[in-house]
Design a protein around this motif. Structure first.
Motif, PDB file in Angstrom:
ATOM      1  N   VAL A 146       0.782  -1.166  -0.013  1.00  0.00           N
ATOM      2  CA  VAL A 146      -0.254   0.130  -0.036  1.00  0.00           C
ATOM      3  C   VAL A 146       0.721   1.087  -0.180  1.00  0.00           C
ATOM      4  O   VAL A 146       0.539   2.333  -0.623  1.00  0.00           O
ATOM      5  CB  VAL A 146      -0.940   0.084   1.245  1.00  0.00           C
ATOM      6  CG1 VAL A 146      -1.819   1.315   1.264  1.00  0.00           C
ATOM      7  CG2 VAL A 146      -1.979  -1.097   1.011  1.00  0.00           C
ATOM      8  N   GLU A 147       1.943   1.244   0.690  1.00  0.00           N
ATOM      9  CA  GLU A 147       3.004   2.387   0.935  1.00  0.00           C
ATOM     10  C   GLU A 147       3.476   2.766  -0.526  1.00  0.00           C
ATOM     11  O   GLU A 147       3.652   3.724  -1.047  1.00  0.00           O
ATOM     12  CB  GLU A 147       4.062   2.163   1.832  1.00  0.00           C
ATOM     13  CG  GLU A 147       3.698   2.615   3.294  1.00  0.00           C
ATOM     14  CD  GLU A 147       3.153   3.764   3.245  1.00  0.00           C
ATOM     15  OE1 GLU A 147       3.798   4.868   2.653  1.00  0.00           O
ATOM     16  OE2 GLU A 147       1.979   3.995   3.807  1.00  0.00           O
ATOM     17  N   ALA A 148       3.917   1.424  -1.442  1.00  0.00           N
ATOM     18  CA  ALA A 148       4.372   1.575  -2.798  1.00  0.00           C
ATOM     19  C   ALA A 148       3.328   2.330  -3.636  1.00  0.00           C
ATOM     20  O   ALA A 148       3.638   3.149  -4.483  1.00  0.00           O
ATOM     21  CB  ALA A 148       4.770   0.254  -3.014  1.00  0.00           C
ATOM     22  N   TYR A 149       1.936   1.840  -3.372  1.00  0.00           N
ATOM     23  CA  TYR A 149       1.097   2.430  -4.148  1.00  0.00           C
ATOM     24  C   TYR A 149       0.794   3.916  -4.016  1.00  0.00           C
ATOM     25  O   TYR A 149       0.607   4.840  -4.905  1.00  0.00           O
ATOM     26  CB  TYR A 149      -0.354   1.645  -3.973  1.00  0.00           C
ATOM     27  CG  TYR A 149      -1.607   2.374  -4.494  1.00  0.00           C
ATOM     28  CD1 TYR A 149      -2.225   3.263  -3.940  1.00  0.00           C
ATOM     29  CD2 TYR A 149      -1.856   2.026  -5.964  1.00  0.00           C
ATOM     30  CE1 TYR A 149      -3.504   3.751  -4.550  1.00  0.00           C
ATOM     31  CE2 TYR A 149      -2.773   2.718  -6.597  1.00  0.00           C
ATOM     32  CZ  TYR A 149      -3.688   3.779  -5.739  1.00  0.00           C
ATOM     33  OH  TYR A 149      -4.723   4.296  -6.684  1.00  0.00           O
TER      34      TYR A 149
ATOM     35  N   ARG B 179       3.897  10.142  -7.120  1.00  0.00           N
ATOM     36  CA  ARG B 179       4.740  10.697  -8.257  1.00  0.00           C
ATOM     37  C   ARG B 179       3.879  11.229  -9.463  1.00  0.00           C
ATOM     38  O   ARG B 179       4.028  11.879  -9.977  1.00  0.00           O
ATOM     39  CB  ARG B 179       5.441   9.381  -8.470  1.00  0.00           C
ATOM     40  CG  ARG B 179       6.889   9.523  -7.783  1.00  0.00           C
ATOM     41  CD  ARG B 179       8.125   8.369  -8.539  1.00  0.00           C
ATOM     42  NE  ARG B 179       7.322   7.238  -8.463  1.00  0.00           N
ATOM     43  CZ  ARG B 179       7.431   6.247  -7.907  1.00  0.00           C
ATOM     44  NH1 ARG B 179       8.018   6.288  -6.403  1.00  0.00           N
ATOM     45  NH2 ARG B 179       6.717   5.057  -8.102  1.00  0.00           N
ATOM     46  N   LYS B 180       2.922  10.264  -9.631  1.00  0.00           N
ATOM     47  CA  LYS B 180       2.010  10.610 -10.777  1.00  0.00           C
ATOM     48  C   LYS B 180       1.391  12.037 -10.647  1.00  0.00           C
ATOM     49  O   LYS B 180       1.218  12.788 -11.342  1.00  0.00           O
ATOM     50  CB  LYS B 180       0.881   9.536 -10.787  1.00  0.00           C
ATOM     51  CG  LYS B 180       0.257   9.185 -12.008  1.00  0.00           C
ATOM     52  CD  LYS B 180      -0.268   7.897 -11.993  1.00  0.00           C
ATOM     53  CE  LYS B 180      -1.372   7.699 -13.189  1.00  0.00           C
ATOM     54  NZ  LYS B 180      -2.341   6.586 -13.134  1.00  0.00           N
TER      55      LYS B 180
ATOM     56  N   THR C  33       4.188  14.730 -11.070  1.00  0.00           N
ATOM     57  CA  THR C  33       4.478  14.656 -12.482  1.00  0.00           C
ATOM     58  C   THR C  33       3.901  15.519 -13.572  1.00  0.00           C
ATOM     59  O   THR C  33       2.620  15.461 -13.577  1.00  0.00           O
ATOM     60  CB  THR C  33       4.791  13.291 -13.236  1.00  0.00           C
ATOM     61  OG1 THR C  33       5.311  12.493 -12.295  1.00  0.00           O
ATOM     62  CG2 THR C  33       5.387  13.491 -14.587  1.00  0.00           C
ATOM     63  N   PRO C  34       4.632  16.565 -13.887  1.00  0.00           N
ATOM     64  CA  PRO C  34       3.427  17.592 -15.022  1.00  0.00           C
ATOM     65  C   PRO C  34       3.393  16.782 -16.025  1.00  0.00           C
ATOM     66  O   PRO C  34       4.050  15.787 -16.707  1.00  0.00           O
ATOM     67  CB  PRO C  34       4.816  18.726 -15.273  1.00  0.00           C
ATOM     68  CG  PRO C  34       5.967  18.037 -14.973  1.00  0.00           C
ATOM     69  CD  PRO C  34       5.948  17.146 -13.891  1.00  0.00           C
ATOM     70  N   SER C  35       1.932  17.114 -16.279  1.00  0.00           N
ATOM     71  CA  SER C  35       1.184  16.436 -17.615  1.00  0.00           C
ATOM     72  C   SER C  35       1.694  16.824 -18.811  1.00  0.00           C
ATOM     73  O   SER C  35       2.210  18.068 -18.936  1.00  0.00           O
ATOM     74  CB  SER C  35      -0.219  16.531 -17.693  1.00  0.00           C
ATOM     75  OG  SER C  35      -0.686  17.737 -17.383  1.00  0.00           O
TER      76      SER C  35
END
Lengths: 452, 204
Positions: free
Chosen positions: A437-440, A446-447, A450-452
């Motif tokens: 869950v932490e990784a998720y 991060r997502k 992150t600029p689109s």
């Protein structure tokens, strides 16, 4: 000499491995792990209620592997002195995936008849006759359609075995089904047909269970007279009912069919039923619903040998002679990873010992524990997708308010409910799920960043 | 996690009841695992009988009956049941095995082989069964690396030399039931099936 020592070590490790069997309820057989006494409010309450009212109907629920079967087995043995205990296994006969109120009553009736003939001897002809007459009413004559359904055909076939042979013998009143054993065979036949789905689950579910309920009432009353003590039905595997429709049918919609039986009942219930949309109705319909909580979970590191949370797990290891095979620290790590579920703990210990046997070691090494902890996480890695992670986070962040979103995860033990914890921390992740869950969460952060 | 077939079989037979899961990504890996499983089990316990139930040609109704038939065998205490080919019916097979979990006690062991991309659909519908599986999970690619056509041809030739008959003659007698059901004959039959599969997949 070294070779003999190695052989002896392997033999003793293999002996421990044989006893560390996670798939047999503790105390069930002489080879199984002995039951470790457990301070459980759930069982105390069940004992108290049944002591006060022999006809009480109780439900016991809890996570898969939390020890329900072990505790029920122990409870049934305790009650033998004052009750005629009948243990009913749905999974071994009908198959839990085939259950509905109608078929459940067939299971209860078969178990009651079996208990009578095996332990008390023959059933009186009058009672047998009465029960056979009720078989005729399973599908009343007037409701039979012109084109027979599978159940009609079975009923017709079974009863024709009775009548055709009687006619051939020239004795219309003579029935083949005139003994308790013959009656037992009749119901075994019906159960086998239901298990094979000769009658579909939907068809059986639509039938009126009244004749079966009447049959159960009849035999249970007579059994109490014959045995000289009240009857107690212990039904261990209804917690495996996965279909919501079957669950509502058995525990709510048509529960009265077995709630009215003249006996005590203790049955397991799926844990997710408590948190379903109709969960609150269970308290209204049933006498009491008890939850068997997980064992206390020790921290993965730190703590002392006297840590009360560690004691049940050390006791399990001592009971199978494994105290020299796994260290207290290894026991602590595995207990933490088990999230308080005894089966998961025993399974993990067993896997560690198996690694040690394969490596010709004299005891479990730390890297064996590392491997097993990785295996536990790997087993579930493919099970969880993004929607599962979101549901888990939702439950944790809302302090347990949104559990219905994560019901299947609760059922599977990924989300653990601990009734002994403070309300805001009653729901927690299984230890091995925390890094996933932490990784998720990190991936989502991060997502987002992150600029689109 | 098991990396060798012998180790996997030892773990499987170390206690009872016992259920294991084998996932696979490539068909040759599954074929190789199925072909090698019988002698590996017999290597651990010589009286073990392997029963195979492939659900590939069944529907959601008959898979139920077939699985139940696999569980109800008189000599069940010696039988290891391998269930595979259930990918199209993963949820139905899962519910059946889960619902009859306690009936698995009648068998020595049960192995469920499922393609990796259908694993989630399977495990979601059998949480109680998965609790019995525990960490007894392996990959066919690890246990029995895929055999090449060359490997299989070499193995088949060895059998032909040893028994002094061609594979065609062997199959004729085998299908007529005139061959004794020894481990070697079973393996020969399995290798011929694997060879046929490999020839099909390697055709241009």
């Amino acid at each position: 000499m070294a070779k003999k020592a190695t052989t002896r070590n392997r033999a003793s490790l293999e002996a421990v491995l044989r006893r560390l069997n996670p798939n047999v309820p503790a105390g069930q057989t002489g080879d199984a792990i002995p039951r470790i006494p457990r301070d459980s409010t759930a069982l105390r309450q069940i004992r108290a209620h049944l002591g006060a009212d022999p006809f009480a109907k109780m439900l016991l629920t809890g996570h898969i592997g939390v020890g329900k079967s072990t505790e029920l087995l122990h409870f049934a043995r305790e009650m033998e002195a004052n009750r005629w205990v009948i243990q009913c296994s749905v999974a071994s006969t009908l198959g839990v995936h085939n259950v509905n109120t109608f078929s459940l009553l067939v299971v209860l009736l078969e178990a009651s008849i079996r208990s009578w003939v095996k332990r008390l001897g023959e059933i009186s002809p009058g009672l047998v006759g009465g029960l056979v007459d009720l078989v005729r009413k399973l599908v009343p004559e007037e409701t039979r359609p012109a084109k027979l359904t599978p159940l009609h055909r079975i009923q017709k076939e079974l009863l024709e075995q009775v009548d055709a042979r009687a006619l051939l013998a020239g004795k219309p009143t003579l029935r083949i089904v005139d003994t308790g054993w013959a009656l037992l065979n009749l119901y075994d036949e019906i159960l086998q047909r239901l298990a094979l789905r000769s009658v579909s689950v939907e068809q059986a579910g639509a039938l009126d269970p009244s004749p079966l309920a009447l049959s159960c009432e009849l035999i249970l009353k007579e059994l109490e007279n014959e045995a000289g003590k009240p009857v107690l039905l212990v039904i261990d595997d209804l917690d495996k009912v996965r279909s919501e429709e079957a669950r509502d049918d058995v525990f709510l919609n048509r529960a009265m069919a077995w709630l009215r039986l003249p006996c005590g009942i203790v049955s397991t219930l799926p844990l997710d039923a408590l948190f379903s949309s109709r969960g609150r109705e269970l308290d209204e319909v049933w006498f009491d619903v008890q939850v068997l909580d997980p064992l206390p979970v020790p921290a993965a590191d730190g703590g002392t040998l006297d840590d009360p949370a560690l004691q049940p797990y050390l006791s399990i290891l001592r009971s199978v002679g494994a105290e020299g095979v796994l260290s207290a620290l290894q026991c602590r790590r595995l207990a933490n990873a088990s999230s308080g579920l005894p089966r998961t703990f025993v399974s993990a210990c067993s896997a560690c010992v198996a690694y040690a046997v394969e490596a010709d070691e004299v005891h479990v090494r730390d890297y064996h524990v590392d491997l097993v902890l990785r295996d536990i996480a790997d087993r579930w890695r493919g099970r969880l997708d993004d929607s599962d992670y979101r549901a888990l986070i939702d439950v944790l962040d809302s302090e347990g308010s949104n559990v219905p979103r994560a019901i299947s995860l609760l059922r599977d033990g990924i989300l653990v409910r601990d009734g002994t914890a403070p309300p805001e921390r009653q729901f927690r992740l299984a230890s091995w799920a925390e890094p996933l869950v932490e990784a998720y969460r990190r991936r989502m952060l991060r997502k987002q960043s992150t600029p689109s | 996690m098991f990396l060798e077939l012998a180790e996997f079989c030892r773990g499987l037979l170390s206690h009872h009841p016992s259920v294991a899961m084998v996932t696979w990504a490539s068909q040759p890996a599954l074929d190789s695992f199925v072909a090698r499983l019988r002698p590996a089990l017999r290597g651990e316990r010589t009286d073990t009988i392997l029963s195979r139930r492939s659900a590939a040609d069944l529907d959601s109704v008959t898979v139920h009956e077939q699985l139940l038939a696999g569980l109800d065998r008189r000599d069940g205490s010696k039988r290891c049941l391998l269930v595979y080919g259930i990918e199209p019916l993963a949820p139905a097979a899962a519910r059946t095995l889960n619902g009859f979990r306690e009936r698995l006690v009648s068998l020595r062991a049960v192995i469920v082989a499922i393609r990796e991309n259908r694993k989630r659909d399977f495990v979601t519908d059998c949480p109680d069964l998965m609790d019995w599986v525990g960490t007894s999970v392996a990959r066919a690619e690890d246990l029995a690396p895929p055999m090449t056509l060359r490997d299989v041809n070499a193995a088949v030739r060895r059998f032909e030399e040893r028994f002094g008959i061609t594979s065609k003659e062997f199959l004729e007698e085998w299908s007529r039931g005139q061959m004794e059901a020894t481990d070697d004959h079973w393996l020969w039959n399995d290798l011929l099936a694997v060879r046929a599969g490999l020839k099909t997949t390697t055709k241009p």
